[in-house]
Design an enzyme around this catalytic site. Structure first.
Site, PDB file in Angstrom:
ATOM      1  N   ASP A 186       0.870  -1.158   0.000  1.00 34.49           N
ATOM      2  CA  ASP A 186       0.000   0.000   0.000  1.00 34.49           C
ATOM      3  C   ASP A 186       0.922   1.227   0.000  1.00 34.49           C
ATOM      4  O   ASP A 186       2.131   1.103   0.234  1.00 34.49           O
ATOM      5  CB  ASP A 186      -0.882  -0.043   1.252  1.00 34.49           C
ATOM      6  CG  ASP A 186      -1.757   1.177   1.397  1.00 34.49           C
ATOM      7  OD1 ASP A 186      -2.333   1.625   0.389  1.00 34.49           O
ATOM      8  OD2 ASP A 186      -1.863   1.690   2.525  1.00 34.49           O
ATOM      9  N   ASP A 216      -0.197   5.049   1.127  1.00 34.76           N
ATOM     10  CA  ASP A 216      -0.472   5.947   2.248  1.00 34.76           C
ATOM     11  C   ASP A 216      -0.515   5.170   3.559  1.00 34.76           C
ATOM     12  O   ASP A 216      -1.299   4.236   3.713  1.00 34.76           O
ATOM     13  CB  ASP A 216      -1.807   6.665   2.040  1.00 34.76           C
ATOM     14  CG  ASP A 216      -1.802   7.531   0.789  1.00 34.76           C
ATOM     15  OD1 ASP A 216      -0.712   7.991   0.419  1.00 34.76           O
ATOM     16  OD2 ASP A 216      -2.866   7.735   0.197  1.00 34.76           O
ATOM     17  N   ASP A 267      -1.509  -0.848   6.309  1.00 30.59           N
ATOM     18  CA  ASP A 267      -1.738  -0.217   7.608  1.00 30.59           C
ATOM     19  C   ASP A 267      -3.203  -0.160   7.993  1.00 30.59           C
ATOM     20  O   ASP A 267      -3.531  -0.030   9.168  1.00 30.59           O
ATOM     21  CB  ASP A 267      -1.185   1.211   7.606  1.00 30.59           C
ATOM     22  CG  ASP A 267      -1.999   2.129   6.704  1.00 30.59           C
ATOM     23  OD1 ASP A 267      -2.150   1.796   5.505  1.00 30.59           O
ATOM     24  OD2 ASP A 267      -2.488   3.169   7.179  1.00 30.59           O
TER      25      ASP A 267
END
Length: 245
Positions: free
Chosen positions: A33, A35, A183
């Site tokens: 990922d 961000d 995250d």
């Protein structure tokens, strides 16, 4: 004293000394990922959605509750469907690096770890548009986008649907076992449903929430992982994780 448990892809070595706790993972490649995983832009994204909420008279807290890890297009469909098209998504997202880049930060260890990985064995799967993701990578992190670079425009279903990670896995031409670094709960679920071993990043949420979302192992940042070896003939990439949470 130490104990070791092994499988084809995962070896855990434990020790009575916490600083010596190391986990070895054998895999075929990695999908990241962007961000919250390679860079810390949550404050930037939140600033955008607060501004958006104020402009369109939408409760900012409800916007934020439903936004993280999801495509702007999908959030617009929920809250402002008349604006929900790819052109508007790209236009909105282009403003985020322009207006709020000064509060973004790289995830510690990102440059060292990515430089250790074979270029052919990693890619990015992000909910962001190509314009925004390229700006963050090239202009902010000063990292050349990888060959496999799956953005919001390349998929029909956004996270938590596994389509993006399934496409990344196919485009990298990886063996069955691969890693996803995430995250957000939506992204963790997408990675698991795509069949990946998920490395959870406790950068946006606490370790307990990341574990509860289904991450197989959790680290504070990318200083806790390194490449041990890469065998181009067998396609096996070995990584070492130090002191997982």
């Amino acid at each position: 004293m130490s104990a070791t448990t092994s499988s084809k892809y995962f070896t855990q070595i434990t020790s009575t000394h916490p600083e010596a706790h190391e986990v070895e993972i054998s895999t075929s490649g990695c999908l990241f990922d962007l961000d919250g995983t390679l860079m810390l832009s949550t404050d930037c994204v939140e600033a955008f959605w607060r501004d958006f909420g104020a402009t369109y008279d939408i409760d900012a807290e409800e916007l934020l509750r439903t936004s993280h890890g999801r495509r702007t297009l999908d959030i617009l469909r929920m809250w402002k469907p008349e604006l929900a098209n790819k052109e508007m998504s790209a236009k909105f997202e282009a403003t985020i690096p322009q207006r709020w880049k000064h509060i973004a930060k790289p995830v510690p260890g990102v440059h060292k770890f990515l430089s250790e990985l074979p270029a052919s064995q990693w890619g990015i799967v992000t909910s962001g548009t190509t314009v925004m993701a390229t700006s963050w990578l090239s202009d902010f992190l000063e990292i050349t986008p990888p060959e496999v670079f799956v953005t919001a425009e390349h998929i029909v279903e956004g996270k938590p649907h596994p389509e993006g990670y399934m496409k990344g896995h196919k485009d990298l031409d990886l063996a069955h076992h691969f890693l996803v670094f995430e995250d957000a709960p939506a992204g963790i679920r997408a990675g698991k449903d795509a069949g990946a071993f998920v490395v959870g990043m406790a950068t946006t949420y606490g370790a307990d929430k990341v574990k509860a979302a289904g991450a197989d192992i959790v680290i504070p940042d990318l200083t806790h992982i390194r490449v041990k070896s890469w065998d181009a003939e067998t396609g096996v990439l070995k990584l070492a994780v130090t002191n997982p949470l």
